[in-house]
Design a protein around this motif. Sequence first.
Motif, short mmCIF file in Angstrom:
data_model
loop_
_atom_site.label_atom_id
_atom_site.label_comp_id
_atom_site.label_asym_id
_atom_site.label_seq_id
_atom_site.Cartn_x
_atom_site.Cartn_y
_atom_site.Cartn_z
N THR A 66 0.85 -1.18 0.00
CA THR A 66 0.00 0.00 0.00
C THR A 66 0.89 1.23 0.00
N VAL A 67 0.75 2.07 -1.01
CA VAL A 67 1.65 3.21 -1.21
C VAL A 67 0.85 4.51 -1.18
N ALA A 68 1.37 5.50 -0.46
CA ALA A 68 0.79 6.84 -0.44
C ALA A 68 1.84 7.81 -0.96
N VAL A 69 1.41 8.77 -1.77
CA VAL A 69 2.34 9.70 -2.42
C VAL A 69 1.84 11.13 -2.27
N GLY A 70 2.77 12.03 -2.00
CA GLY A 70 2.47 13.46 -2.00
C GLY A 70 3.57 14.22 -2.72
N LEU A 71 3.19 15.13 -3.62
CA LEU A 71 4.13 15.99 -4.31
C LEU A 71 3.56 17.39 -4.33
N ARG A 72 4.42 18.38 -4.05
CA ARG A 72 4.03 19.77 -4.25
C ARG A 72 5.22 20.54 -4.78
N ASP A 73 5.01 21.21 -5.92
CA ASP A 73 6.03 22.08 -6.50
C ASP A 73 5.47 23.49 -6.52
N ARG A 74 6.05 24.36 -5.70
CA ARG A 74 5.55 25.73 -5.62
C ARG A 74 5.71 26.48 -6.95
N THR A 75 6.80 26.21 -7.64
CA THR A 75 7.13 26.98 -8.83
C THR A 75 6.09 26.84 -9.93
N THR A 76 5.64 25.60 -10.15
CA THR A 76 4.66 25.35 -11.21
C THR A 76 3.25 25.15 -10.66
N ASN A 77 3.08 25.37 -9.35
CA ASN A 77 1.78 25.17 -8.71
C ASN A 77 1.25 23.76 -9.02
N THR A 78 2.12 22.79 -8.78
CA THR A 78 1.80 21.40 -9.09
C THR A 78 1.63 20.59 -7.81
N THR A 79 0.61 19.76 -7.77
CA THR A 79 0.43 18.82 -6.67
C THR A 79 0.02 17.46 -7.22
N CYS A 80 0.46 16.41 -6.54
CA CYS A 80 -0.02 15.06 -6.81
C CYS A 80 -0.27 14.38 -5.48
N THR A 81 -1.32 13.59 -5.42
CA THR A 81 -1.63 12.84 -4.20
C THR A 81 -2.13 11.44 -4.53
N LEU A 82 -1.85 10.53 -3.64
CA LEU A 82 -2.39 9.18 -3.67
C LEU A 82 -2.50 8.72 -2.22
N ARG A 83 -3.70 8.32 -1.80
CA ARG A 83 -3.94 7.90 -0.41
C ARG A 83 -3.43 8.95 0.58
N ALA A 84 -3.79 10.18 0.36
CA ALA A 84 -3.22 11.29 1.12
C ALA A 84 -3.52 11.24 2.61
N THR A 85 -4.62 10.61 3.02
CA THR A 85 -4.97 10.57 4.44
C THR A 85 -4.86 9.18 5.05
N THR A 86 -4.34 8.22 4.31
CA THR A 86 -4.13 6.88 4.86
C THR A 86 -3.04 6.92 5.92
N ALA A 87 -3.27 6.29 7.06
CA ALA A 87 -2.34 6.35 8.19
C ALA A 87 -1.33 5.20 8.15
N TYR A 88 -0.09 5.52 8.51
CA TYR A 88 1.01 4.56 8.54
C TYR A 88 1.79 4.74 9.85
N ASP A 89 2.38 3.65 10.34
CA ASP A 89 3.35 3.78 11.43
C ASP A 89 4.55 4.57 10.90
N SER A 90 5.00 5.55 11.65
CA SER A 90 5.97 6.51 11.14
C SER A 90 7.38 5.98 10.96
N ALA A 91 7.80 5.01 11.80
CA ALA A 91 9.22 4.65 11.86
C ALA A 91 10.04 5.93 12.08
N SER A 92 11.23 6.01 11.50
CA SER A 92 12.13 7.13 11.80
C SER A 92 11.78 8.44 11.12
N VAL A 93 10.80 8.44 10.21
CA VAL A 93 10.38 9.69 9.59
C VAL A 93 9.90 10.69 10.64
N VAL A 94 9.38 10.20 11.76
CA VAL A 94 8.87 11.09 12.81
C VAL A 94 9.97 11.93 13.44
#
Length: 307
Positions: A66-94
Amino acid sequence: MTHRISLRARVLPVVVAAGVLVPVVAGAAPAAAATAPQVSCTSGKAGLAVKLQRDITAALASRAGTVAVGLRDRTTNTTCTLRATTAYDSASVVKVTVLATLLWDAKKTNRYLTSREAGLATAMITKSDNAATTALWNQLGVTKVKGFLAAAGMTRTVPGSGGYWGLTRINVTDEQRLLSLITARNTVLSDNSRAYILKLMGQVVTAQRWGTPAGAPSSVSKHVKNGWLQRATRSWRVHSIGTFQGGGHDYTISVLTDGNSTMNYGVTTIQAVAKVIHRDLFPTAPAASRYTPTATPMEAYVAVPQR
């Protein structure tokens, strides 16, 4: 003008592998299959949303988990999302949230970090040191972590209980919010705090610079924090968040995954997504200039309850 594209991912039913149900992504789904989450992209640059949606979807087409993706580029006002609110255990990202909380709390009393705190913060981010993280987590306490999350607008992030900071529940929306606060002026983090976080994320040791930087041109500055952990259910969680600036772009990427058969499988999935994003943003950058992460990615193992 904003250009929007959202196409449906095509997923086959799950199959049994090694006694575990594993979703297999491939060709067209049967009519009775549930609708899979879609990669959704918008952009102020004509054609970019279509390209990103198509290429991210293709990068995940043969990947299990199960993969969730977020992208935001301010310069081109670009966003991409997939499963943006799906919850995951953080591991070391926290650990980025822990550092941001420490700096936010220090700002409230207008003080600098102590030499002890600075040493712990450096070890926590650049080497993913777990003991340093535990020391700072215990010093702050869950109440202050929750205070920062509220101030940051990270409303769906839930701190891990019982001292298990690696089991903090995170999602792409909140991770992208955190990266946005780190990379642009705001009232939550001071400019000095933001620069400090970026400096440490830019000094992560080579063995831990895998994930979202994969495929970024050499002209782009790269700041990253990764994490992984294994549990009895959902197997390996493998995540990577990163910020990138240069070549006419200013963007952030978050990729969260679970259900990976091995740690390396999750790393490969994340890097497949990252490579197409960097390629689509920089289509003319030569292959020789693109960042290739270590072939032996490393990360500190995070403590989880034994059960």
